[in-house]
Design a protein around this motif. Structure first.
Motif, PDB file in Angstrom:
ATOM      1  N   PRO A 172     -11.669  31.687 -15.337  1.00 10.99           N
ATOM      2  CA  PRO A 172     -13.061  30.946 -15.153  1.00 10.99           C
ATOM      3  C   PRO A 172     -14.142  31.858 -14.778  1.00 10.99           C
ATOM      4  O   PRO A 172     -13.805  32.998 -13.936  1.00 10.99           O
ATOM      5  N   VAL A 173     -15.405  31.417 -15.095  1.00  8.96           N
ATOM      6  CA  VAL A 173     -16.530  32.073 -14.671  1.00  8.96           C
ATOM      7  C   VAL A 173     -17.524  31.196 -14.403  1.00  8.96           C
ATOM      8  O   VAL A 173     -17.521  29.786 -14.488  1.00  8.96           O
ATOM      9  N   ASP A 174     -18.480  31.700 -13.664  1.00  9.01           N
ATOM     10  CA  ASP A 174     -19.571  30.827 -12.892  1.00  9.01           C
ATOM     11  C   ASP A 174     -20.683  30.484 -13.801  1.00  9.01           C
ATOM     12  O   ASP A 174     -21.063  31.302 -14.739  1.00  9.01           O
ATOM     13  N   LEU A 175     -20.783  29.207 -14.104  1.00 11.91           N
ATOM     14  CA  LEU A 175     -21.746  28.751 -14.992  1.00 11.91           C
ATOM     15  C   LEU A 175     -23.315  29.228 -14.936  1.00 11.91           C
ATOM     16  O   LEU A 175     -23.994  29.102 -15.834  1.00 11.91           O
ATOM     17  N   LYS A 176     -23.443  29.670 -13.783  1.00 14.13           N
ATOM     18  CA  LYS A 176     -24.868  30.235 -13.235  1.00 14.13           C
ATOM     19  C   LYS A 176     -25.047  31.778 -13.760  1.00 14.13           C
ATOM     20  O   LYS A 176     -26.018  32.228 -13.705  1.00 14.13           O
ATOM     21  N   ASP A 177     -24.051  32.189 -14.121  1.00 13.85           N
ATOM     22  CA  ASP A 177     -23.919  33.768 -14.395  1.00 13.85           C
ATOM     23  C   ASP A 177     -24.828  33.746 -15.678  1.00 13.85           C
ATOM     24  O   ASP A 177     -24.862  33.367 -16.625  1.00 13.85           O
ATOM     25  N   GLU A 178     -25.647  34.996 -15.683  1.00 12.37           N
ATOM     26  CA  GLU A 178     -26.639  35.284 -16.707  1.00 12.37           C
ATOM     27  C   GLU A 178     -26.083  35.317 -18.133  1.00 12.37           C
ATOM     28  O   GLU A 178     -26.469  34.743 -19.054  1.00 12.37           O
ATOM     29  N   GLU A 179     -24.953  36.078 -18.284  1.00 13.06           N
ATOM     30  CA  GLU A 179     -24.287  36.377 -19.441  1.00 13.06           C
ATOM     31  C   GLU A 179     -23.590  34.751 -19.903  1.00 13.06           C
ATOM     32  O   GLU A 179     -23.412  34.767 -21.161  1.00 13.06           O
ATOM     33  N   VAL A 180     -23.020  34.077 -19.126  1.00 16.24           N
ATOM     34  CA  VAL A 180     -22.649  32.779 -19.877  1.00 16.24           C
ATOM     35  C   VAL A 180     -23.596  32.011 -20.056  1.00 16.24           C
ATOM     36  O   VAL A 180     -23.700  31.255 -21.095  1.00 16.24           O
ATOM     37  N   GLN A 181     -24.662  31.987 -19.206  1.00 13.46           N
ATOM     38  CA  GLN A 181     -26.073  31.091 -19.897  1.00 13.46           C
ATOM     39  C   GLN A 181     -26.496  31.696 -21.358  1.00 13.46           C
ATOM     40  O   GLN A 181     -26.935  30.879 -22.204  1.00 13.46           O
ATOM     41  N   LYS A 182     -26.434  32.924 -21.433  1.00 16.03           N
ATOM     42  CA  LYS A 182     -26.782  33.376 -22.810  1.00 16.03           C
ATOM     43  C   LYS A 182     -25.756  32.913 -23.930  1.00 16.03           C
ATOM     44  O   LYS A 182     -26.195  32.504 -24.917  1.00 16.03           O
ATOM     45  N   ALA A 183     -24.642  32.792 -23.531  1.00 15.58           N
ATOM     46  CA  ALA A 183     -23.380  32.591 -24.478  1.00 15.58           C
ATOM     47  C   ALA A 183     -23.737  31.043 -24.761  1.00 15.58           C
ATOM     48  O   ALA A 183     -23.439  30.516 -25.722  1.00 15.58           O
ATOM     49  N   VAL A 184     -23.982  30.182 -23.508  1.00 18.23           N
ATOM     50  CA  VAL A 184     -24.125  28.814 -23.915  1.00 18.23           C
ATOM     51  C   VAL A 184     -25.694  28.499 -24.671  1.00 18.23           C
ATOM     52  O   VAL A 184     -25.279  27.727 -25.821  1.00 18.23           O
ATOM     53  N   GLU A 185     -26.487  29.523 -24.597  1.00 20.24           N
ATOM     54  CA  GLU A 185     -27.761  29.016 -25.451  1.00 20.24           C
ATOM     55  C   GLU A 185     -27.392  29.580 -26.834  1.00 20.24           C
ATOM     56  O   GLU A 185     -27.684  28.926 -27.927  1.00 20.24           O
ATOM     57  N   PHE A 186     -26.720  30.302 -26.897  1.00 21.09           N
ATOM     58  CA  PHE A 186     -26.223  30.810 -28.459  1.00 21.09           C
ATOM     59  C   PHE A 186     -25.308  29.987 -29.136  1.00 21.09           C
ATOM     60  O   PHE A 186     -25.563  29.750 -30.086  1.00 21.09           O
ATOM     61  N   ALA A 187     -24.432  29.354 -28.346  1.00 21.62           N
ATOM     62  CA  ALA A 187     -23.556  28.378 -28.992  1.00 21.62           C
ATOM     63  C   ALA A 187     -24.306  27.092 -29.199  1.00 21.62           C
ATOM     64  O   ALA A 187     -24.298  26.367 -30.394  1.00 21.62           O
ATOM     65  N   VAL A 188     -25.233  26.662 -28.376  1.00 22.91           N
ATOM     66  CA  VAL A 188     -26.129  25.447 -28.791  1.00 22.91           C
ATOM     67  C   VAL A 188     -27.048  25.628 -29.863  1.00 22.91           C
ATOM     68  O   VAL A 188     -27.184  24.909 -31.039  1.00 22.91           O
ATOM     69  N   ILE A 196     -32.120  17.317 -33.421  1.00 20.55           N
ATOM     70  CA  ILE A 196     -31.609  18.486 -32.598  1.00 20.55           C
ATOM     71  C   ILE A 196     -30.622  17.861 -31.591  1.00 20.55           C
ATOM     72  O   ILE A 196     -30.587  16.534 -31.145  1.00 20.55           O
ATOM     73  N   SER A 197     -29.437  18.546 -31.240  1.00 21.19           N
ATOM     74  CA  SER A 197     -28.557  17.910 -30.063  1.00 21.19           C
ATOM     75  C   SER A 197     -28.685  18.940 -29.148  1.00 21.19           C
ATOM     76  O   SER A 197     -29.045  20.218 -29.360  1.00 21.19           O
ATOM     77  N   ARG A 198     -28.402  18.470 -27.904  1.00 21.80           N
ATOM     78  CA  ARG A 198     -28.537  19.495 -26.552  1.00 21.80           C
ATOM     79  C   ARG A 198     -27.445  19.174 -25.701  1.00 21.80           C
ATOM     80  O   ARG A 198     -26.855  17.989 -25.783  1.00 21.80           O
ATOM     81  N   PRO A 199     -27.148  19.946 -24.778  1.00 29.25           N
ATOM     82  CA  PRO A 199     -25.898  19.788 -24.052  1.00 29.25           C
ATOM     83  C   PRO A 199     -26.218  18.725 -22.811  1.00 29.25           C
ATOM     84  O   PRO A 199     -27.429  18.443 -22.411  1.00 29.25           O
ATOM     85  N   ILE A 200     -25.290  17.877 -22.839  1.00 27.09           N
ATOM     86  CA  ILE A 200     -25.258  16.869 -21.703  1.00 27.09           C
ATOM     87  C   ILE A 200     -24.690  17.575 -20.481  1.00 27.09           C
ATOM     88  O   ILE A 200     -25.107  17.340 -19.447  1.00 27.09           O
ATOM     89  N   LYS A 201     -23.528  18.313 -20.773  1.00 22.85           N
ATOM     90  CA  LYS A 201     -22.833  18.981 -19.701  1.00 22.85           C
ATOM     91  C   LYS A 201     -22.085  20.125 -20.379  1.00 22.85           C
ATOM     92  O   LYS A 201     -21.441  19.899 -21.390  1.00 22.85           O
ATOM     93  N   VAL A 202     -22.083  21.136 -19.675  1.00 21.38           N
ATOM     94  CA  VAL A 202     -21.138  22.403 -19.917  1.00 21.38           C
ATOM     95  C   VAL A 202     -19.927  22.001 -18.927  1.00 21.38           C
ATOM     96  O   VAL A 202     -19.841  21.817 -17.738  1.00 21.38           O
ATOM     97  N   MET A 203     -18.799  21.300 -19.779  1.00 20.20           N
ATOM     98  CA  MET A 203     -17.665  20.964 -19.117  1.00 20.20           C
ATOM     99  C   MET A 203     -16.714  22.034 -18.651  1.00 20.20           C
ATOM    100  O   MET A 203     -15.567  21.848 -17.839  1.00 20.20           O
ATOM    101  N   GLY A 204     -16.940  23.350 -19.084  1.00 19.00           N
ATOM    102  CA  GLY A 204     -15.930  24.368 -18.822  1.00 19.00           C
ATOM    103  C   GLY A 204     -16.365  25.656 -19.426  1.00 19.00           C
ATOM    104  O   GLY A 204     -16.994  25.545 -20.481  1.00 19.00           O
TER     105      GLY A 204
END
Length: 148
Positions: free
Chosen positions: A43-59, A71-79
């Protein structure tokens, strides 16, 4: 007067060998622990900069791939978890909502979600994002989505 005897050469050699073996076993045990960590999904911290970049890329990639005017945007990062490989694999679970903003609009950060039930189109997606930060590369390895 008591005389001090010098330790014999075989005794010194025996002590040195014992020390080398003991240090080697400790070092070997530590190396095995580190090898287990590589490749393990953690598991990783959702606040981690690398994780945020990965989320932005996925979206962004998700929105580029879906056939929708809106456009769709995240309601919640569930994991979120990561796996250290020759780079990193990020495993993300994101709940999306469809917004009222079209893909042609430039500022999408404050797009409201559709409120009408027939327009909401909520989905949950699982992404595998491969990142090689030192080469500034990111790619989506796989994803699957289902209605929420």
């Amino acid at each position: 007067m008591a005389s001090l005897q010098r330790p014999s050469l075989p005794l010194l050699a025996s002590l040195a060998l014992t020390f080398i073996l003991a240090v080697g076993l400790v070092t070997s045990a530590k190396a095995e622990d580190e090898q287990v960590a590589v490749g393990r999904v953690e598991p990783v911290d959702l606040k981690d900069e690398e994780v945020q970049k990965a989320v932005e890329f996925a979206v962004k990639t998700y929105n580029d791939m879906i056939n929708d005017l809106y456009i769709s945007r995240p309601i919640k990062v569930m994991g979120a978890s990561q796996q250290v490989v020759a780079g990193k694999n990020f495993y993300l679970k994101i709940k999306f909502g469809r917004t009222t903003c079209s893909k042609t609009q430039s500022d999408l950060t404050d797009c409201p979600f559709f409120e009408q039930p027939d327009q909401q189109q909520r989905v949950i997606c699982n992404f595998k994002i491969y990142s090689v930060p030192w080469e500034n590369k990111m790619s989506m390895t796989s994803f699957n989505c289902h209605r929420a």
